[in-house]
Design an enzyme around this catalytic site. Structure first.
Site, PDB file in Angstrom:
ATOM      1  N   GLU A 226      48.780  61.288  72.384  1.00  0.00           N
ATOM      2  CA  GLU A 226      49.191  60.702  73.667  1.00  0.00           C
ATOM      3  C   GLU A 226      48.036  60.722  74.667  1.00  0.00           C
ATOM      4  O   GLU A 226      47.879  59.807  75.480  1.00  0.00           O
ATOM      5  CB  GLU A 226      50.411  61.439  74.225  1.00  0.00           C
TER       6      GLU A 226
ATOM      7  N   TYR B 198      49.443  51.966  63.123  1.00  0.00           N
ATOM      8  CA  TYR B 198      48.736  53.226  63.325  1.00  0.00           C
ATOM      9  C   TYR B 198      47.695  53.448  62.224  1.00  0.00           C
ATOM     10  O   TYR B 198      46.505  53.642  62.504  1.00  0.00           O
ATOM     11  CB  TYR B 198      49.720  54.398  63.295  1.00  0.00           C
TER      12      TYR B 198
END
Length: 612
Positions: free
Chosen positions: A305, A392
């Site tokens: 994050e 991803y």
């Protein structure tokens, strides 16, 4: 109409709003927010402007200068993916004021009654706006192509407090008139209410709008970081311990990618129903409590994050069709941070787990290979339905391939230049490729860019990770089929990630007796690391171990993290010749459904409708 995004009614011929000022009155008994939104355009505009809305009751649209009504219409039949088109007709206005209320069925909001919270005394509400759910909180051009600044006044019951993905300005009594018609003045200024003010002065895509309201407290963990959670000392202390190394990660991120542009990097640990591992809201990352593992390994989610602070938040994919630009870059950046802070072996394990997940999703999409591409076509597709490892891990592999081609120092310089060039912009894959070819001359002759971007499956020059510990774990998993269980001395140093990699590489179709024997020795079904526990329960279901169904049910009722729900409900629904598993899936979802966030509810409903 000239749409800019397959998931939005936003029209490219209309101006994009640059600022939204929100007044939000939280009505917990009705699970609604009575609101006003003042949208500002860069210049006066005449003619229609289209906004996205979902499950919103629009009361009025006004000229804020004269308070005269402006014509508006809401498309009568909601699109199942995009919601409704709110069309407003302007006559040389540069701003307009919308008054509206949210619905209890808002897809971004989860309202928790007191019994659903840790302390069980006060209610709680939070948002999850990614990827196309901001429109269910306020009308907006809900596409990452349209970046906005915002300010917000949140009017709450006095015993609650709020956090946002924005700078906190003040907590104070309500002021007459500041609600901008969001609700009756007597309600806004009631003695038992308080206003929390926030401002986000950097332009962000709407999906990064976020708040949480409840009985919230915090612990200091660094000069730029507090950890927030419900006011439960045990949760706050465990989170502070797990994420104590955050400042070092921020410093390493700055060394690799340039200055951290967002001021603070605070963390909010949400209730167990939060549907993601983490959400990269600027200044206030949201986290699931399942990442608190007690050994600091949960900090890898924080590293991911944090990496979004550069790739995703500073530079954003223009639409969800370019989602790999957010997540592939961030997965690469996360692993570079982990490599420095936690070591090369830990980063290699991370890559190995990702490689396994990528291969599993190639199988998942075997009948629709479009979604194994990096650049995808998503017209008529709900992005929540195709969420996977592909952007991803295939995105990571692509960038890793470029790094290997031009060497790491050169790639580091390229990354810094890329971030500095496009910061606070939304870009698409073609813009990235043009930048790559301009700054790495001849790269298209060394790497088949078209195969990587537009090809299906895993390209032949992708690389399975190579490290001693990765190879050893995969080898031990292969030997399990032959009846060899790992010795205790072989796993003595293992943490959650090692067990996760081991379980995910066990051969398909192993005997239920082998599964039970593994658990008898290592108590994996009781593991406090949710990644390990869920991987083991998934294995138990696929091997027909009915004795673990009680633990499966308990797990599905304790957490709402979408990844875990998808893995366990899919395993139950696909259990071959096991009607008991399918019955369990339907019954547990019926009983647990209201405890899940709306996004997670939709994922499970899709799984059950497909397989049952």
């Amino acid at each position: 109409m000239a749409p800019v995004d397959p998931h939005s009614f936003t029209d490219s011929t209309h101006p994009f709003a640059t600022h939204i000022s929100l007044s939000l009155y939280f009505n917990f008994p009705s699970s609604t927010i009575h609101s006003s939104a003042l949208l500002t355009l860069p210049n006066p505009h005449s003619g229609p402007i289209s906004l996205d809305a979902r499950s919103l009751a629009i009361s009025s649209v006004l000229d804020p200068q004269t308070l005269t009504p402006l014509p508006f219409s809401l498309s009568p039949n909601p699109d199942p993916i995009k919601g409704q088109n709110l069309t407003i007709t302007l006559s040389n206005q540069s701003s307009f004021l919308i008054t509206f209320s949210t619905s209890p069925s808002s897809s971004a909001l989860q309202w928790l009654s007191p019994p659903q919270t840790f302390n069980k005394t006060l209610p709680f509400v939070y948002t999850q706006c990614h990827s196309i759910h901001a429109r269910s909180v306020f009308p907006c051009q809900d596409t990452p192509a349209a970046r906005i600044c915002y300010s917000a006044r949140l009017n709450l019951p006095r015993q609650l407090s709020a956090v946002m993905s924005a700078a906190h300005i003040d907590r104070r009594p309500p002021i007459l008139g500041e609600g901008l018609s969001s609700c009756d003045e007597a309600l806004w200024c009631a003695e038992d209410r308080v206003v929390e003010e926030f401002a986000m002065e950097q332009p962000i895509p709407p999906y990064l709008f976020a708040f949480a309201v409840g009985e919230i407290n915090y612990r200091e963990v660094g000069p730029r970081t507090r950890v927030y959670a419900e006011s439960v000392p045990a949760v706050l202390d465990a989170a502070a311990k797990e994420f104590a190394g955050t400042e070092e990660m921020i410093r390493q991120g700055e060394r690799l990618f340039g200055p951290y542009e967002w001021g603070r990097f605070d963390l909010m640990v949400l209730p167990p129903s939060f549907p993601y591992g983490g959400m990269e809201n600027p200044r206030m990352v949201f986290l699931t409590p399942t990442v608190i593992r007690g050994d600091a390994s949960g900090a890898q989610v924080v590293a991911h994050e944090l990496a979004h602070s550069w790739t995703g938040n500073l530079i954003t994919n223009k639409t969800n069709e370019d989602f790999w630009l957010n997540e592939g870059f961030t997965t690469y950046a996360e692993r570079r941070i982990v490599e420095v802070v936690q070591g090369e072996d830990r980063a290699a394990l991370n890559i190995g787990i990702g490689w396994r997940g990528l291969n599993e999703d190639m199988e998942r999409f075997h009948d629709n290979m479009e979604f194994t591409k990096l650049k995808t076509r998503q017209e008529g597709v709900d992005p929540d339905d195709i969420y996977s490892h592909v952007p991803y891990e295939k995105g990571f592999q692509f960038l890793w391939r470029i790094e290997r081609q031009i060497c790491r120092p050169a790639f580091d310089e390229f990354l810094k230049k890329y971030i500095a060039t496009f910061k606070f912009q939304s870009i698409d894959t073609e813009m990235f490729l043009d930048f790559l070819k301009a700054n790495v001359p001849g790269i298209e002759k060394e790497i088949d860019l078209d195969v990587w971007i537009h090809g299906t499956g895993i390209p032949p020059d992708a690389l399975e990770p190579v490290s001693t510990i990765y190879t050893k774990i995969v080898s031990l998993a292969t030997e399990f089929k032959l009846g060899r269980m790992p010795r205790e001395d072989e796993v003595a140093e293992w943490r959650g990630q090692e067990w996760e990699l081991y379980l995910e590489n066990l051969p398909k179709g192993i005997e239920s007796s082998q599964v039970a024997a593994l658990d008898a020795r290592y108590r994996l079904s009781e593991c406090k690391d949710w990644e390990v526990k869920v991987a083991f329960l998934q294995l138990a279901i696929s091997s027909g171990c009915r004795e673990y169904f009680v633990e499966v049910e308990k797990t599905l009722k304790e957490v709402g993290r979408r990844r875990y729900l998808r893995l366990l409900y899919t395993a139950l629904a696909q259990a071959t010749g096991n009607d008991e598993a399918k019955i369990l899936a339907k019954r547990v979802f019926m009983e647990a459904r209201e405890c899940y966030h709306p996004i997670a509810q939709g994922v499970v409903e899709t799984i059950l409708s497909k397989h049952l």
